[in-house]
Every structure is written in C-alpha cells, then in structure tokens.
Design a protein around this motif. Structure first.
Motif, mmCIF file in Angstrom:
data_model
loop_
_atom_site.group_PDB
_atom_site.id
_atom_site.type_symbol
_atom_site.label_atom_id
_atom_site.label_comp_id
_atom_site.label_asym_id
_atom_site.label_seq_id
_atom_site.Cartn_x
_atom_site.Cartn_y
_atom_site.Cartn_z
ATOM 1 N N THR A 191 -20.734 23.200 -89.311
ATOM 2 C CA THR A 191 -20.510 22.017 -88.460
ATOM 3 C C THR A 191 -21.859 21.470 -87.996
ATOM 4 O O THR A 191 -22.699 22.206 -87.471
ATOM 5 C CB THR A 191 -19.641 22.361 -87.230
ATOM 6 N N LYS A 192 -22.040 20.191 -88.243
ATOM 7 C CA LYS A 192 -23.278 19.551 -87.823
ATOM 8 C C LYS A 192 -23.172 19.203 -86.347
ATOM 9 O O LYS A 192 -22.212 18.563 -85.910
ATOM 10 C CB LYS A 192 -23.516 18.303 -88.654
ATOM 11 N N PRO A 193 -24.142 19.618 -85.549
ATOM 12 C CA PRO A 193 -24.089 19.311 -84.117
ATOM 13 C C PRO A 193 -24.101 17.811 -83.881
ATOM 14 O O PRO A 193 -24.799 17.057 -84.573
ATOM 15 C CB PRO A 193 -25.345 19.969 -83.567
ATOM 16 N N GLY A 194 -23.338 17.356 -82.966
ATOM 17 C CA GLY A 194 -23.278 15.942 -82.610
ATOM 18 C C GLY A 194 -22.314 15.728 -81.461
ATOM 19 O O GLY A 194 -21.553 16.636 -81.067
ATOM 20 N N PRO A 195 -22.296 14.527 -80.887
ATOM 21 C CA PRO A 195 -21.432 14.260 -79.736
ATOM 22 C C PRO A 195 -19.955 14.451 -80.041
ATOM 23 O O PRO A 195 -19.182 14.793 -79.130
ATOM 24 C CB PRO A 195 -21.753 12.800 -79.387
ATOM 25 N N ASN A 196 -19.541 14.253 -81.306
ATOM 26 C CA ASN A 196 -18.119 14.357 -81.634
ATOM 27 C C ASN A 196 -17.755 15.729 -82.217
ATOM 28 O O ASN A 196 -16.597 15.952 -82.554
ATOM 29 C CB ASN A 196 -17.721 13.263 -82.639
ATOM 30 N N ALA A 197 -18.741 16.601 -82.323
ATOM 31 C CA ALA A 197 -18.473 17.927 -82.895
ATOM 32 C C ALA A 197 -18.002 18.857 -81.785
ATOM 33 O O ALA A 197 -18.483 18.787 -80.640
ATOM 34 C CB ALA A 197 -19.723 18.473 -83.557
ATOM 35 N N ASP A 198 -17.044 19.718 -82.102
ATOM 36 C CA ASP A 198 -16.510 20.677 -81.134
ATOM 37 C C ASP A 198 -17.309 21.968 -81.202
ATOM 38 O O ASP A 198 -17.342 22.643 -82.237
ATOM 39 C CB ASP A 198 -15.034 20.966 -81.432
ATOM 40 N N ALA A 199 -17.962 22.283 -80.092
ATOM 41 C CA ALA A 199 -18.744 23.517 -80.033
ATOM 42 C C ALA A 199 -17.827 24.706 -79.746
ATOM 43 O O ALA A 199 -16.774 24.559 -79.108
ATOM 44 C CB ALA A 199 -19.815 23.403 -78.961
ATOM 45 N N ARG A 200 -18.235 25.853 -80.179
ATOM 46 C CA ARG A 200 -17.453 27.057 -79.897
ATOM 47 C C ARG A 200 -17.766 27.599 -78.494
ATOM 48 O O ARG A 200 -16.917 28.247 -77.891
ATOM 49 C CB ARG A 200 -17.743 28.122 -80.962
ATOM 50 N N ALA A 201 -18.977 27.325 -78.016
ATOM 51 C CA ALA A 201 -19.379 27.742 -76.669
ATOM 52 C C ALA A 201 -20.611 26.945 -76.260
ATOM 53 O O ALA A 201 -21.361 26.453 -77.115
ATOM 54 C CB ALA A 201 -19.658 29.241 -76.633
ATOM 55 N N PHE A 202 -20.808 26.821 -74.975
ATOM 56 C CA PHE A 202 -22.040 26.167 -74.478
ATOM 57 C C PHE A 202 -22.439 26.787 -73.135
ATOM 58 O O PHE A 202 -21.613 27.354 -72.409
ATOM 59 C CB PHE A 202 -21.890 24.642 -74.380
ATOM 60 N N LEU A 203 -23.721 26.667 -72.850
ATOM 61 C CA LEU A 203 -24.287 27.051 -71.544
ATOM 62 C C LEU A 203 -25.099 25.876 -71.027
ATOM 63 O O LEU A 203 -26.062 25.447 -71.673
ATOM 64 C CB LEU A 203 -25.174 28.296 -71.670
ATOM 65 N N TRP A 204 -24.669 25.357 -69.897
ATOM 66 C CA TRP A 204 -25.259 24.135 -69.349
ATOM 67 C C TRP A 204 -25.986 24.501 -68.063
ATOM 68 O O TRP A 204 -25.373 24.964 -67.095
ATOM 69 C CB TRP A 204 -24.133 23.125 -69.107
ATOM 70 N N VAL A 205 -27.280 24.280 -68.038
ATOM 71 C CA VAL A 205 -28.094 24.544 -66.845
ATOM 72 C C VAL A 205 -28.259 23.233 -66.089
ATOM 73 O O VAL A 205 -28.888 22.297 -66.593
ATOM 74 C CB VAL A 205 -29.472 25.139 -67.216
ATOM 75 N N ARG A 206 -27.690 23.191 -64.889
ATOM 76 C CA ARG A 206 -27.751 21.970 -64.059
ATOM 77 C C ARG A 206 -28.526 22.270 -62.774
ATOM 78 O O ARG A 206 -28.593 23.410 -62.320
ATOM 79 C CB ARG A 206 -26.355 21.498 -63.696
ATOM 80 N N GLN A 207 -29.050 21.206 -62.178
ATOM 81 C CA GLN A 207 -29.806 21.360 -60.929
ATOM 82 C C GLN A 207 -29.494 20.216 -59.962
ATOM 83 O O GLN A 207 -29.181 19.089 -60.381
ATOM 84 C CB GLN A 207 -31.319 21.404 -61.204
ATOM 85 N N LYS A 208 -29.614 20.553 -58.676
ATOM 86 C CA LYS A 208 -29.399 19.563 -57.628
ATOM 87 C C LYS A 208 -30.144 20.020 -56.377
ATOM 88 O O LYS A 208 -30.381 21.222 -56.192
ATOM 89 C CB LYS A 208 -27.898 19.402 -57.331
ATOM 90 N N GLU A 209 -30.485 19.061 -55.527
ATOM 91 C CA GLU A 209 -31.212 19.367 -54.294
ATOM 92 C C GLU A 209 -30.334 19.103 -53.073
ATOM 93 O O GLU A 209 -29.428 18.280 -53.107
ATOM 94 C CB GLU A 209 -32.488 18.521 -54.188
#
Length: 310
Positions: free
Chosen positions: A190-208
């Motif tokens: 599967t080619k990565p892209g906005p419409n591709a379904d990932a099997r897993a993800f880790l999203w690092v977010r930040q806020k103050e």
C-alpha cells in the motif's frame, strides 16, 4: 359787713399797700416757678476717666491753639470735653483660607503614594543608559524551557519545543499532517497517502497552557467520534522525568463499519505529559485490533524516544 373795702392797714390783700410801683419792679407779677431744666446738672463720671474729670482726648487740649479735638465738639451727657464711645463697628476680621478637615488625610495619602512611586523608580534603576547592553530578565510568571542534555539521533523527527520522535522500522512519516508529527505503518504493497488506510499510527501532538487531563479528554473524544467506543478510566502515570509535573493516560476500544459494510475493531490509547513550562505533549496511538501486538511493541519504543526528548 357793709360791702365796702376796709381801708385799714391790716394784712388784707385787697387793701392797697404802700410800696414800690409795680411798673418799677424787675419781676412780673405772674413770674413762673424755676424750671428744673435751668438747674445746673453735674455731668456723670466719664467712662474715659475717673471722678467726672475729662479724660485724655485724641486731640489737643483747650488752649493749645490747635482747635478743639473730637472729644470737645459735643455737649452730650458724656461730658463737655469727652466724646461718647464711637458707634462704628470694628472692621471685620479677614477670613483666612482654611483646608477642610476631610481633605487632610486624602492629601497625606496621595503624598505617600507619590513618595513610594519615586522610591520604586529609584530602586528599579531609572537610568537605563548606565548598562545599555543588559537584556531584560524574564518575568517570574513565565517559566522557561528546561535545559536538556538529550541528543536525538539523526533519524529523529523534530516535533516542537525540543521534542522529537524516532520512527520504528517500517513506520513512515505522514507528511500531509501539519499539526505535530505523525508516523504510520501501512499494509504491504500500500502506497502511503491521504486516502490510504494505515494499520496503525502514532501521532505526537503539542499544546500550551492547558492541563494534561483536559488535553487527553479532547483527543479521545475526537478519535471515537461516530464510533461505538468503550473508554477506560483516566489514570495517573508516574512521571518519568523531574521536568514533568502532570502525567495521565487512558485506553479505549471501538468499532466502526467500513464503506464496504465490514466492521473493523480498533484499540487505542492516549498518554499526555505536561512539563514545568506548561508545554503539553500527547502521544495518540491507534491500531487495528488484529495488528495490535506488533503495533504496540513498536509504539513502546517510539514513545520512549519522545519521553527522552521531553
């Protein structure tokens, strides 16, 4: 009685007596008795002197050649040479400006405030030209970013505020995600892209300037929106570093139907860490339930790289 007057020399007033001719006398026959107004009146004691004697007048005395003074120009009962007390009222005393009693404490308070302001300006160093190269010190209420000795490896992806993530093998960066930093793993071929379904993800977010607990709940609500979810309890984590002041986490499971009607089950977790400088970093992990063992093992390694950089 014959009705004729007696020509004798008795004491009859009706008998003519020899004596001086009435025309030759000095007084008239019908002279009035003496009038009390013609009697000599002794002047009362003068209030300006004693014993009725005329007191000293403002002008020269009689016989001085300068004319009679004011005290000798009247014949009132106060004496021939002493005038009566003046009837003029003394001139009114000029009113002096007086400060209202209420304004005294107010003025004193304003003076104290002004003096305190002058002292504070003097103590704070009013002459800024003495040290032109001196930089202003940071405010006590604004915490500074903690100094860290962590050196990220060359393949680390910077997130922000000195935080980075090292992707595990097979995980790629989601370049189209502009908030924070997200890495994901896709099915083989599967080619990565906005419409591709990932099997897993880790999203690092930040806020103050937000609490770790509030940031965690907001992320979870967004992830399970329109899904049937079962949320665990929010739990406190032992903060792994001294620079951290709030560490919380939550686990959840959910399910959703794909476009082809098949149902997919998901496992997820969110961990949030707040530093002393009020920078909050969230680790949003989500995986398909059938891929959970592999994804969770890789996520543990990547989470550690993030915590090391905090």
């Amino acid at each position: 009685m014959s009705g004729k007057r007696d020509k004798g020399t008795g004491g009859n007033p009706w008998v003519n007596q020899t004596g001086p001719d009435p025309d030759e006398t000095d007084e008239a026959e019908d002279q009035l008795p003496p009038s009390p107004w013609d009697l000599e009146v002794t002047p009362p004691p003068s209030p300006w002197g004693g014993g009725g004697a005329p007191g000293p007048g403002p002008g020269p005395g009689p016989g001085s050649g300068a004319g009679p003074g004011p005290a000798t120009q009247t014949s009132s009962a106060w004496g021939d040479k002493v005038g009566p007390p003046a009837l003029r009222r003394p001139p009114p005393e000029k009113k002096r400006f007086s400060v209202p009693p209420l304004l005294i404490p107010i003025g004193a308070g304003l003076l104290v405030v002004a003096l305190v302001a002058v002292v504070l300006v003097a103590l704070s160093g009013g002459d800024k030209k003495a040290d032109p190269g001196r930089s202003p010190s940071p405010s006590a209420g604004t915490p500074t970013a903690p100094a860290s000795s962590y050196q990220p490896p060359p393949n680390a992806l910077p997130v922000g505020f000195g935080v980075s993530i090292v992707p595990a093998q097979g995980w790629v960066e989601v370049t189209w995600e502009k908030r924070g930093k997200q890495v994901a793993i896709y099915p083989p071929g599967t080619k990565p892209g906005p419409n591709a379904d990932a099997r897993a993800f880790l999203w690092v977010r930040q806020k103050e300037k937000v609490t770790a607990n509030a940031y965690l709940l907001g992320i979870v609500e967004g992830e399970v929106d329109k899904e049937i979810a079962q949320l665990g309890n929010v739990r406190n984590l032992p903060c792994p570093k001294d620079v951290l002041v709030e560490c919380v986490a939550i686990d959840y499971t959910s399910s959703f139907k794909a476009a082809d009607g098949t149902e997919s089950k998901v496992k997820g977790s969110v961990e949030v860490y707040r530093r002393k400088d009020n920078v909050v970093t969230a680790l949003d992990f989500r995986t398909m339930a059938d891929f959970a063992p592999k994804a969770e093992a890789d996520a543990a390694i990547m989470k550690k790289s993030v915590i090391d950089s905090l």
